[in-house]
Design an enzyme around this catalytic site. Sequence first.
Site, PDB file in Angstrom:
ATOM      1  N   LEU A  44       0.814  -1.217   0.000  1.00 29.51           N
ATOM      2  CA  LEU A  44       0.000   0.000   0.000  1.00 29.51           C
ATOM      3  C   LEU A  44       0.846   1.264   0.000  1.00 29.51           C
ATOM      4  O   LEU A  44       0.525   2.227  -0.693  1.00 29.51           O
ATOM      5  CB  LEU A  44      -0.948  -0.006   1.192  1.00 29.51           C
ATOM      6  CG  LEU A  44      -2.171  -0.915   1.031  1.00 29.51           C
ATOM      7  CD1 LEU A  44      -3.029  -0.883   2.279  1.00 29.51           C
ATOM      8  CD2 LEU A  44      -3.000  -0.511  -0.183  1.00 29.51           C
ATOM      9  N   ALA A  45       1.936   1.287   0.766  1.00 30.77           N
ATOM     10  CA  ALA A  45       2.775   2.492   0.791  1.00 30.77           C
ATOM     11  C   ALA A  45       3.498   2.675  -0.538  1.00 30.77           C
ATOM     12  O   ALA A  45       3.406   3.735  -1.173  1.00 30.77           O
ATOM     13  CB  ALA A  45       3.780   2.416   1.944  1.00 30.77           C
ATOM     14  N   ARG A 338      -3.477  -3.020  21.777  1.00 29.91           N
ATOM     15  CA  ARG A 338      -2.933  -4.358  21.554  1.00 29.91           C
ATOM     16  C   ARG A 338      -1.893  -4.771  22.589  1.00 29.91           C
ATOM     17  O   ARG A 338      -1.864  -5.926  23.031  1.00 29.91           O
ATOM     18  CB  ARG A 338      -2.336  -4.431  20.142  1.00 29.91           C
ATOM     19  CG  ARG A 338      -3.393  -4.353  19.077  1.00 29.91           C
ATOM     20  CD  ARG A 338      -2.814  -4.250  17.684  1.00 29.91           C
ATOM     21  NE  ARG A 338      -3.893  -4.240  16.697  1.00 29.91           N
ATOM     22  CZ  ARG A 338      -3.698  -4.150  15.391  1.00 29.91           C
ATOM     23  NH1 ARG A 338      -2.469  -4.035  14.915  1.00 29.91           N
ATOM     24  NH2 ARG A 338      -4.712  -4.161  14.564  1.00 29.91           N
ATOM     25  N   HIS A 430       3.523  -9.237  15.213  1.00 28.92           N
ATOM     26  CA  HIS A 430       2.691  -8.750  14.119  1.00 28.92           C
ATOM     27  C   HIS A 430       3.335  -7.583  13.365  1.00 28.92           C
ATOM     28  O   HIS A 430       3.779  -7.733  12.236  1.00 28.92           O
ATOM     29  CB  HIS A 430       1.333  -8.340  14.681  1.00 28.92           C
ATOM     30  CG  HIS A 430       0.378  -7.793  13.679  1.00 28.92           C
ATOM     31  ND1 HIS A 430       0.037  -8.487  12.536  1.00 28.92           N
ATOM     32  CD2 HIS A 430      -0.332  -6.635  13.641  1.00 28.92           C
ATOM     33  CE1 HIS A 430      -0.827  -7.772  11.830  1.00 28.92           C
ATOM     34  NE2 HIS A 430      -1.060  -6.646  12.471  1.00 28.92           N
ATOM     35  N   ARG A 464       1.347   0.522  17.964  1.00 23.63           N
ATOM     36  CA  ARG A 464       0.425   0.999  16.924  1.00 23.63           C
ATOM     37  C   ARG A 464      -1.007   0.640  17.286  1.00 23.63           C
ATOM     38  O   ARG A 464      -1.304  -0.499  17.617  1.00 23.63           O
ATOM     39  CB  ARG A 464       0.767   0.382  15.569  1.00 23.63           C
ATOM     40  CG  ARG A 464      -0.226   0.779  14.476  1.00 23.63           C
ATOM     41  CD  ARG A 464       0.178   0.265  13.116  1.00 23.63           C
ATOM     42  NE  ARG A 464       0.077  -1.167  12.968  1.00 23.63           N
ATOM     43  CZ  ARG A 464      -1.054  -1.839  12.770  1.00 23.63           C
ATOM     44  NH1 ARG A 464      -2.221  -1.211  12.772  1.00 23.63           N
ATOM     45  NH2 ARG A 464      -1.039  -3.152  12.606  1.00 23.63           N
TER      46      ARG A 464
END
Length: 667
Positions: A44-45, A338, A430, A464
């Site tokens: 995506l980036a 998270r 992750h 994040r």
Amino acid sequence: MTTLNSRVPEGPIKDKWTLYKDHIDLVNPANKRNIDIIVVGTGLAGGSAAATLAELGYNVKAFAYQDSPRRAHSIAAQGGINAAKNYMGDGDSNYRLFYDTVKGGDYRSREANVHRLAEVSGAIIDQCVAQGVPFARDYGGLLDNRSFGGVLVSRTFYAKGQTGQQLLLGCYSAMNRQIARGKIEMFNRHEMLDVVKIDGKARGIIARDLITGEIERHSAHAVVIATGGYGNVYFLSTNAMGSNATAAWKIHKKGAYFANPCFTQIHPTCIPRSGDYQSKLTLMSESLRNDGRIWVPKKIEDAKAIQQGKLKPTAIAEEDRDYFLERRYPAYGNLVPRDVASRAAKERCDAGHGVNATGEAVYLDFAAAIHRYGSTKAKIQGLHNPSKEEVIKLGEAVIEEKYGNLFQMYEKIIDENPYKTPMMIYPATHYTMGGVWVDYNLMTTVPGLYCIGEANFSDHGANRLGASALMQGLADGYFVLPYTIGDYLADDIRTGKIPTNSPEFDEVEKSVKDQLEFFVNNKGTHSVDYFHKKLGLVMWNKVGMARNEKGLKEAIKEIQDIREDFWKNVKVPGSLNELNPELEKAGRVADFLELGELFAKDALHREESCGGHFREEHVTEDGEAKRDDVNFAYVAAWEYTGKPSEAILHKEQLEFKDIELKTRSYK
């Protein structure tokens, strides 16, 4: 040690990005046709950056090690993408998204970058809708939102449980338009193996054609790295098996500082490990925590019986269940961030309350949500006094509509029906918040060398928040880099083509070939995976969810020993000039064996607990992370000097002018 200059513009934070764009140097359309940009990585980036830069008129060379950009690991993102549009009317705003992200990152993010991210978030959704991304919609046809951990509003846009795939297809369509126009030259099945600098500036790369084995030279006026994170340093992670850190590590060894490598995210909602034979782990989207309740048996004897297969979770009475996140964090419940959820699950399992054969799992239960949705549906359909079976059937249909593909994936892997039996989940490696250090322009410490998306460190601090990875990747590619790179390239309009027949290209190509030849000629006794698994075990056991000084010092020594053994005894079958996946892996694991040591060194140096970095020596009385803002409110950026053990620390002091530094609490 130096203090790094982040080049954050002056002025109020709400005006920084606008004022910056108003005063940067621009490249006119005619001159853009004479400027080349290399983009390494087309998730995506990278994909959004390549498409946008080509749309602006630059000549783009894009590199993917997969057979198509559609196979980038971005496709695996499930739950959604954040944006502050306040469609739910629940009080969201750019400032609240900014605040939640800085707080969620445990106050280790750069304020200016995060505020810019919040500012452009809404435009990302508009862009993706225009590309045809099929976001979920509410009854009235408007885009729907759901909640994610660490926030009190619903701001996550989603496409069932396959948001990453749909966003990537939209991005890929934009790329394809530019490929057809000849503005993007696409190099599939190519891997970047090093960067080339001329007069101190990044001017090209050395790449290997993974089909033929041919080594190629590619030049450009600027190089953009968009190759994702380094979670596979643990061997077992939710990342695709091919995900690696080679491009980021190679530029680190050429002068790009590597920041906060110890800030790595352990995701709480993953399918538990089932044995030593596994090569990767599978993510269950955090979006499931909107409706799933996390629990373990209160009684140790019930947990033991479940572990031994003598008791079913559905047989445990409600009063004998410990909904431990709801108990410990009543304000946020199952939607805590998270890092908090992961540590809480580990604590319960370490105390003996785990629920699978290994004792390393907790339950994610949808029974209450099925009943709630079913009861509402029954009322809507005018059913008075519906039977329990009718309510369950209606409720399961709602859950299937929201999460059906995730439930299907779980059932295929575990062979249990999650509509009838609670899911089993456990934390797994992750995302990596650490990465290549970049300034406000997304440029590394090497002029002309940029790094975007997960590969850089810039936005997420020490943890994040869910659904922010897709937001950052697309913000960098669509709306940030296209502005900032022009400011640099404005000085290159008279440079002309960069030749590849220079001593600098000769030297880097020779070093690349020498390493490849070493691997295929080394008469070792162990496979690449043998060393990767050994590294992963050390990383998980001593640099994983909980860390301490003794374990980190042991890890550093053990990783050094594994690396020494690797260079003596690795065996790579096959030859150079052919498709050779083992040769690809050898180079990547060589890089992981260096990165892993720097990771542990960074964790040892950071004498505090924050976000995903949890030092057992630094905890509050109730077991939560204890930050040290006096001594560690900075970015730790490491300079390579030949060995990870000799890396030099540089600091970027973090300033908090718009958000008060305070203890992060979700209670």
